[in-house]
Enzyme design. Structure first.
Site, PDB file in Angstrom:
ATOM      1  N   ARG A  31       1.059  -1.079  -0.005  1.00 43.80           N
ATOM      2  CA  ARG A  31      -0.164   0.216   0.007  1.00 43.80           C
ATOM      3  C   ARG A  31       0.968   1.468   0.092  1.00 43.80           C
ATOM      4  O   ARG A  31       0.600   2.194  -1.127  1.00 43.80           O
ATOM      5  CB  ARG A  31      -0.728  -0.214   0.951  1.00 43.80           C
ATOM      6  CG  ARG A  31      -1.926  -0.999   1.261  1.00 43.80           C
ATOM      7  CD  ARG A  31      -3.274  -1.230   1.847  1.00 43.80           C
ATOM      8  NE  ARG A  31      -4.016  -2.248   0.905  1.00 43.80           N
ATOM      9  CZ  ARG A  31      -4.978  -2.890   2.341  1.00 43.80           C
ATOM     10  NH1 ARG A  31      -4.656  -2.633   2.940  1.00 43.80           N
ATOM     11  NH2 ARG A  31      -5.906  -3.889   1.799  1.00 43.80           N
ATOM     12  N   GLU A 175     -13.787 -12.789  12.614  1.00 44.31           N
ATOM     13  CA  GLU A 175     -14.298 -12.171  10.498  1.00 44.31           C
ATOM     14  C   GLU A 175     -13.738 -13.322  10.092  1.00 44.31           C
ATOM     15  O   GLU A 175     -13.280 -14.154   9.197  1.00 44.31           O
ATOM     16  CB  GLU A 175     -13.233 -11.197  10.781  1.00 44.31           C
ATOM     17  CG  GLU A 175     -13.291 -10.581   9.059  1.00 44.31           C
ATOM     18  CD  GLU A 175     -11.849  -9.936   9.145  1.00 44.31           C
ATOM     19  OE1 GLU A 175     -10.782  -9.347   9.289  1.00 44.31           O
ATOM     20  OE2 GLU A 175     -12.136  -8.817   7.967  1.00 44.31           O
ATOM     21  N   LYS A 217     -17.074  -9.853  12.615  1.00 45.89           N
ATOM     22  CA  LYS A 217     -17.318  -8.396  11.651  1.00 45.89           C
ATOM     23  C   LYS A 217     -17.104  -9.523  10.144  1.00 45.89           C
ATOM     24  O   LYS A 217     -16.527 -10.276   9.801  1.00 45.89           O
ATOM     25  CB  LYS A 217     -15.789  -8.569  11.577  1.00 45.89           C
ATOM     26  CG  LYS A 217     -14.898  -7.942  10.239  1.00 45.89           C
ATOM     27  CD  LYS A 217     -13.616  -6.933  10.915  1.00 45.89           C
ATOM     28  CE  LYS A 217     -12.823  -6.584   9.849  1.00 45.89           C
ATOM     29  NZ  LYS A 217     -11.907  -5.499  10.405  1.00 45.89           N
ATOM     30  N   SER A 259     -14.841  -3.562   5.315  1.00 47.19           N
ATOM     31  CA  SER A 259     -15.879  -3.024   4.119  1.00 47.19           C
ATOM     32  C   SER A 259     -15.204  -3.513   2.981  1.00 47.19           C
ATOM     33  O   SER A 259     -15.484  -3.472   1.209  1.00 47.19           O
ATOM     34  CB  SER A 259     -14.932  -1.519   3.699  1.00 47.19           C
ATOM     35  OG  SER A 259     -13.642  -1.456   3.961  1.00 47.19           O
ATOM     36  N   GLY A 260     -13.701  -4.941   3.120  1.00 46.03           N
ATOM     37  CA  GLY A 260     -14.339  -5.331   1.528  1.00 46.03           C
ATOM     38  C   GLY A 260     -13.651  -5.090   0.019  1.00 46.03           C
ATOM     39  O   GLY A 260     -13.637  -5.748  -0.746  1.00 46.03           O
ATOM     40  N   GLY A 261     -13.415  -4.168   0.275  1.00 50.14           N
ATOM     41  CA  GLY A 261     -12.803  -3.053  -1.509  1.00 50.14           C
ATOM     42  C   GLY A 261     -13.983  -2.214  -1.770  1.00 50.14           C
ATOM     43  O   GLY A 261     -13.428  -1.773  -3.209  1.00 50.14           O
ATOM     44  N   SER A 287     -16.056  -1.714  11.261  1.00 45.60           N
ATOM     45  CA  SER A 287     -14.691  -2.321  11.262  1.00 45.60           C
ATOM     46  C   SER A 287     -13.271  -2.318  10.134  1.00 45.60           C
ATOM     47  O   SER A 287     -13.819  -2.489   9.418  1.00 45.60           O
ATOM     48  CB  SER A 287     -14.289  -3.652  12.012  1.00 45.60           C
ATOM     49  OG  SER A 287     -13.275  -3.731  12.668  1.00 45.60           O
ATOM     50  N   ARG A 290      -9.599  -0.146   4.743  1.00 45.97           N
ATOM     51  CA  ARG A 290      -9.550   0.312   3.985  1.00 45.97           C
ATOM     52  C   ARG A 290     -10.540   1.844   3.424  1.00 45.97           C
ATOM     53  O   ARG A 290     -10.173   2.692   3.003  1.00 45.97           O
ATOM     54  CB  ARG A 290      -9.180  -0.986   2.161  1.00 45.97           C
ATOM     55  CG  ARG A 290      -7.917  -0.623   1.580  1.00 45.97           C
ATOM     56  CD  ARG A 290      -8.824  -2.227   1.147  1.00 45.97           C
ATOM     57  NE  ARG A 290      -9.670  -3.577   1.414  1.00 45.97           N
ATOM     58  CZ  ARG A 290      -9.221  -4.295   0.540  1.00 45.97           C
ATOM     59  NH1 ARG A 290      -9.497  -4.541  -0.563  1.00 45.97           N
ATOM     60  NH2 ARG A 290      -9.884  -4.867   1.261  1.00 45.97           N
TER      61      ARG A 290
END
Ligand code: 13P
Length: 325
Positions: A31, A175, A217, A259-261, A287, A290
């Site tokens: 990143r 999660e 999560k 948020s997963g993308g 939670s 990104r």
């Protein structure tokens, strides 16, 4: 000392959510390189310092999940990260899994590892100031996946992790992430998410995990990112809430989504729309990784002169998500 249930409630109450800043060294390095920053220890540390010193973060963030390296680093003022967070009233969490590895006999699927020595590591993390933990399992949709064996292997590992955390005094964030990768429909995502959560809660019961001392999560129930038919915000919200109502016992205090993308704005809109889906037995919060820190990272570029602007970018997302709740 607060009980596990009190810590779990504190993490999801007062319209606040959890910030995930626990990228592994490899992921964080990628990143940083993506925004032109050299991926050194010092730059990873500086970026985490930028996050935790963002003014007024405590108004929207209850806890920050850190990685092992950050937990052992210090801010410029000499405080450790857990000490700095305690000073401002934010709880420190720690990612304790050691990553998703190919599942034997099904190399396209993964099982998350990290159980070996976990009892001892939990004890050390408690000494270093952590109050909660995270373990992420990943499941993919498509080509007959996920297999029952990957669903069960991951549920089993998550439940054993949760039991060890509770025994050692950490609230486990549990999660199970069904990934957005692929062209599957929202209906397929719902079917898989339902099966994954059912299997997870069966295993948690078997391992005698106290549900009022965990945070779930999950992914939101969305269509795959390559699916030509993308559902409207209200459909994602309603389908997600319906799926959780079917599978998550009311004794779980809170559900904090990854948020997963999804884009930061869309993740926030989905979270907001879920608050209008009727009375719910658990708190629904964020939670995000990104979707909270992405804009800040893109503003920073490793330049001291952009420090305040990057913190403002993080504040904007944090405040928007707290408002969506
Ligand atoms: P994202 O919100 O970026 O998916 O990350 C959340 C997280 O903690 C993944 O483990």
């Amino acid at each position: 000392m607060a009980t596990l249930a009190e810590v779990a409630h504190a993490l999801v109450s007062d319209r606040r959510g959890i910030l995930a800043a626990d990228e592994s060294i490899g992921t964080m390095s990628a990143r940083l390189e993506g925004v032109g920053v050299e991926p050194t220890d010092e730059n990873r540390r500086a970026y985490r310092e930028l996050i935790v010193t963002t003014p007024d973060l405590v108004d929207s963030v209850s806890g920050i999940i850190l990685a092992d390296d950050t937990l052992r680093q210090r801010l410029s003022n000499g405080r450790t990260f857990p000490e700095a967070l305690a000073d401002i009233g934010i709880l420190a969490g720690i990612k304790v899994d050691t990553g998703a590895k190919p599942l034997a006999g099904a190399s396209e699927e993964k099982v998350t590892e990290g159980l070996d020595g976990l009892r001892e590591r939990v004890a050390e993390y408690v000494r270093l100031g952590a109050t909660f933990a995270k373990w992420r399992a990943v499941l993919t949709i498509g080509g007959g996946r996920p297999s029952e064996r990957s669903v069960r292997a991951n549920a089993h590992a998550l439940a054993r992790y949760a039991g060890l955390c509770q025994e050692g005094g950490l609230v486990p964030i549990v999660e199970p992430e069904v990934l957005m990768d692929g062209a599957h429909s929202i209906a397929q995502c719902q079917q898989v998410t339902r099966a994954v959560l059912r299997s997870l809660f069966d295993e948690l019961a078997l391992m005698k995990v106290d549900l009022d001392g965990i945070i779930l999560k999950p992914n939101m129930v969305v269509a795959g990112k390559d699916c030509p038919e993308q559902p409207a915000v209200d459909e994602v919200a309603q389908t997600t809430v319906d799926t959780l109502r079917e599978t998550v016992p009311p004794s779980v205090p809170g559900i904090a989504f990854l948020s997963g993308g999804q884009s930061p704005e869309l993740a926030t809109r989905h979270l907001g729309a879920m608050q209008n889906c009727g009375e719910l037995p658990w708190e629904l919060t964020y939670s995000f990784g990104r979707a909270l820190v992405g804009p800040a990272l893109e503003t920073w570029w490793g330049d001291e002169g952009n420090w305040r602007a990057a913190q403002r970018a993080l504040s904007v997302r944090a405040v928007a998500n707290a408002a969506a709740r």
